[in-house]
Design an enzyme around this catalytic site. Sequence first.
Site, short mmCIF file in Angstrom:
data_model
loop_
_atom_site.label_atom_id
_atom_site.label_comp_id
_atom_site.label_asym_id
_atom_site.label_seq_id
_atom_site.Cartn_x
_atom_site.Cartn_y
_atom_site.Cartn_z
N HIS A 43 -40.87 14.76 28.60
CA HIS A 43 -39.92 14.79 27.49
C HIS A 43 -40.58 15.22 26.18
CE1 HIS A 43 -37.16 12.87 30.33
NE2 HIS A 43 -36.27 13.52 29.62
N GLU A 61 -28.26 14.91 39.27
CA GLU A 61 -29.72 15.04 39.18
C GLU A 61 -30.43 14.22 40.25
OE1 GLU A 61 -30.90 13.90 35.21
OE2 GLU A 61 -29.55 12.20 35.17
N ASP A 71 -34.75 16.54 36.87
CA ASP A 71 -34.86 15.43 37.81
C ASP A 71 -34.48 15.83 39.23
OD1 ASP A 71 -35.82 13.14 36.39
OD2 ASP A 71 -34.01 13.28 35.18
N CYS A 81 -28.16 21.92 32.70
CA CYS A 81 -28.82 21.63 31.43
C CYS A 81 -30.31 21.32 31.61
CB CYS A 81 -28.12 20.49 30.71
SG CYS A 81 -28.12 18.96 31.65
C1 PEP Z 1 -32.62 16.85 33.68
O1 PEP Z 1 -33.05 15.95 34.40
O2 PEP Z 1 -32.62 18.06 34.02
C2 PEP Z 1 -32.10 16.56 32.34
C3 PEP Z 1 -31.49 17.47 31.63
O3 PEP Z 1 -32.33 15.33 31.83
P1 PEP Z 1 -33.76 14.79 31.34
O4 PEP Z 1 -34.70 15.97 31.29
O5 PEP Z 1 -33.54 14.19 30.01
O6 PEP Z 1 -34.12 13.81 32.36
MG MG Z 2 -32.63 13.90 33.92
#
Ligand code: PEP
Ligand code: MG
Length: 585
Positions: free
Chosen positions: A198, A439, A463, A510
């Site tokens: 992140h 996910e 994920d 996303c």
């Molecule tokens: C993902 O898992 O692709 C997502 C957009 O959420 P995060 O990266 O915040 O887990």
């Molecule tokens: Mg995620």
Amino acid sequence: MTQEALTQERTWQGTAVSSGVAHAVVHVLREDFDEPDADPITADEVEAELARWHIAMDATHREIEELKEMVSTEERSAEADIFDTHLLILEDVSIRKHVEKTVREKLICVDAIYYRLMCKHMDALRGLADSYLRERFLDIKDITHRVMRHLRGELLQHPMFDDPVIIVAHDLTPSDTVQLDRSKVLGFAIETGSGNSHAAIIARSLGLPAVVRLHGITDELHSGDPVLLDGDEGALILNPTPATLSKYRSREQQAEKREDALHETRHQPSVTLDGMAIQVCANAEFVEEMGDIRDSGAANVGLFRTEFLYLEDPEGTEDWLADNYTRAVKIIAPGQVIFRTLDIGGDKVDEQLASEQEPNPFLGWRGIRVSLGRRDMFKRQLRALLRAAAQGPIGIMFPMVSDVGEVRAAKELLDECANELSAEGYPPPQQVEIGAMIEIPSAALTADLIATEVDFFSLGTNDLVQYTLAVDRLNERVADLYSPTHPAVLRLIALTVEAARRAGIRVCICGEMAADVEVLPLLIGLGLDEISVSTGQIARVKHAIRKLNASECRSIIDACRHLGCPKEILGLSRDMAHEMYSDLF
Ligand code: PEP
Ligand code: MG
């Protein structure tokens, strides 16, 4: 060391995870404390300063004695010997004299003087061929950390900066990142991590260069060292020479030209050559990004990761949340903001909430599981979101959904909140769409069931890839196995799209793979309706969409059906990408 050696240019090579170049001094965040700044003191403050240090040294002494006592059994005598060595280092008369003398002469805080002296000793030992002596480096490091921790009462845990800095750290957790003064941070240079952590995602969102896997740099650099951070090539250059700086300046000018050309076209629609419209939306972590998003050419905000606002103040009230969400909604209206409810857990840990450490946080208490387990907290967020929805259209989507029951339970709470707010006289929401993040493989495999409960899906491939392939998204050891173009991942995406088509709902992606224009032909071929990426990538992705034929993209999906190797599949997509928009590479 000679002055010349101290100012010589030196380069470390890591892995680029967020593009751009920054030139500034570094601020080193140590593993468990910050490298102290060399703050000046007055002559009157010297005695108090040294007394503070003596207290820290005494406290460290007591701590080591206690540890020694604990291991002073016959079987553990070797460990007890280590603590004897530590006590010897702590009591070293020459170190004590040097620190006292330097603080008196230089009038600089004792934290910086002691720390730098110990670093010098560590540097001297680290280069030695004798492995026994080299090991003593670790002893000094340990002692230094202990003393610094005792001094830390006087240190700021989350530093504020007067001037712009590049953050250097062993690891940067999302909660570290939100506590930094972002207006002064120009880039991140990290020892560990991957492009899917992140911290890397935040860097991309903020448009800041970031390089990971720069092994050992927290030991090599000191706060105040001038560096150039290259987030395109993954390099960190200490003491860049005028020649290096000028090479980078001309490269930057060329990149700016390319970006300007893309920027000009950012508001043009994103429709393929054969007429398929694909919405490009923005991913965001902070309310302060909304202004840039509005100007980026994004259709909507496709993913607002609300956990970062939460981490800024875990005790934040419903009013505070509603104010922040409303600000975001107002800036983007009449566009839609899709808020993802809290996805705490995994690498986004709230120490208070997760009272005990989990052995496998990514397989543990995360996302919707936490929200459903903390009803009051979840309701506070849902109520704040519904209040913000009075000012413009929103979406509410749930993270880490593993079956339809979780979506139903979350929707029940949402209805309860809507009824309460209406009874309390709050203005009604404008339009609230409900979404589920896909996910987890179980969600993709039961997407037909989940589709009956929601208005849209959002594929969280960051994920989905890790859970499908059993590859930790943060673990650099298995980073080579983290393959978004693995056929298993593509099949799960295809299943999700098919279920959405049958139910007449839309599908967005996303995850970070959406911003990779080399895999864009695959995503279009799979039939995604929307793509959500960080703000800096919007114009680039829209440009690429305009150069592709959806029918040709579908034909590479057909051609991939019998390919088992992620690299081969990527190769087909990459060839098409390079042929259709070579200007982007
Ligand atoms: C993902 O898992 O692709 C997502 C957009 O959420 P995060 O990266 O915040 O887990
Ligand atoms: Mg995620």
